[in-house]
Motif scaffolding. Structure first.
Motif, PDB file in Angstrom:
ATOM      1  N   ASP A 217      92.479  36.388   6.023  1.00  0.00           N
ATOM      2  CA  ASP A 217      92.395  35.726   7.329  1.00  0.00           C
ATOM      3  C   ASP A 217      91.329  36.372   8.211  1.00  0.00           C
TER       4      ASP A 217
ATOM      5  N   SER B 100      97.472  31.264   3.868  1.00  0.00           N
ATOM      6  CA  SER B 100      96.401  32.115   4.404  1.00  0.00           C
ATOM      7  C   SER B 100      95.107  31.913   3.629  1.00  0.00           C
ATOM      8  N   THR B 101      94.006  32.301   4.268  1.00  0.00           N
ATOM      9  CA  THR B 101      92.708  32.286   3.604  1.00  0.00           C
ATOM     10  C   THR B 101      92.378  33.693   3.153  1.00  0.00           C
TER      11      THR B 101
ATOM     12  N   SER C 295      89.397  35.777   1.338  1.00  0.00           N
ATOM     13  CA  SER C 295      87.988  35.723   0.955  1.00  0.00           C
ATOM     14  C   SER C 295      87.718  36.800  -0.082  1.00  0.00           C
TER      15      SER C 295
ATOM     16  N   ASP D  35      85.892  31.641  -0.211  1.00  0.00           N
ATOM     17  CA  ASP D  35      87.132  31.502   0.558  1.00  0.00           C
ATOM     18  C   ASP D  35      88.164  30.743  -0.261  1.00  0.00           C
TER      19      ASP D  35
ATOM     20  N   VAL E  56      92.195  29.399  -0.273  1.00  0.00           N
ATOM     21  CA  VAL E  56      93.401  29.167   0.515  1.00  0.00           C
ATOM     22  C   VAL E  56      94.594  29.312  -0.435  1.00  0.00           C
TER      23      VAL E  56
END
Length: 174
Positions: free
Chosen positions: A17, A67-68, A70, A135, A137
């Motif tokens: 995030d 949530s993301t 990365s 990214d 999810v």
């Protein structure tokens, strides 16, 4: 917990995030400190680019469903280029329950990007423009628990021969 896997580029660190974690945190240790790709998709090292037989050992990062996360991948460290621009191809990501150790038919896909048919731009070109960041999810409906996350780039520059496509993968624990 999520574990990423990579090759001609390798996973250096993660962000959750938008918060960047320290280099190596929650990442499955790769089989080599170099950025060698896996060429044979039938080898065990393809699972998480690790020589370890216990992929689910290590520090797990807490990541909430939806949530993301990365994934940051680079050729020779977090400040290097992402990957050579000649290494075009798709970018994918999978997850598996950590208690499976990534063995067998346990992986499910959470991300896939390939060739944009209208612009003729490969996912790896976008990955390079994003300075080595992908990214992902995390599915909002995923059951709580510990997971391996495997990210991979398939570089097709030598894909016209057997074992020619480079599979650059990495894994992390969440």
């Amino acid at each position: 917990m999520v574990v990423p896997v990579l090759g001609h580029t390798y996973m250096t660190n993660l962000s959750i995030d938008g918060e960047k974690l320290s280099v190596g945190k929650c990442i499955v240790k790769p089989w080599s400190n170099e950025n060698f790709p896996e060429l044979d998709a039938t080898k065990d090292t393809m699972r998480c680019r690790s020589a370890s037989t216990a992929l689910n050992e290590g520090e797990f990062c807490t990541v909430a469903a939806g949530s993301t996360m990365s994934v940051h991948m680079h050729e020779s460290g977090p400040d290097d280029i992402a990957i050579s621009d000649s290494h075009r191809g798709p970018v994918l990501a999978y997850m598996a329950r950590a208690d499976s150790n990534g063995e067998g038919d346990v992986w499910f896909k959470i991300f896939e990007d390939g060739l944009d048919s209208s612009s003729k731009v490969w996912a790896v070109e976008t990955f390079i423009k994003n300075k080595g960041k992908i990214d992902l999810v995390i599915p909002a409906d995923i059951a709580p628990g510990d997971y391996l996350v495997r990210s991979e780039i398939i570089a097709l520059h030598e894909g016209d021969r057997v074992y020619g496509a480079d599979k650059d993968a990495g894994a992390h624990l969440m």
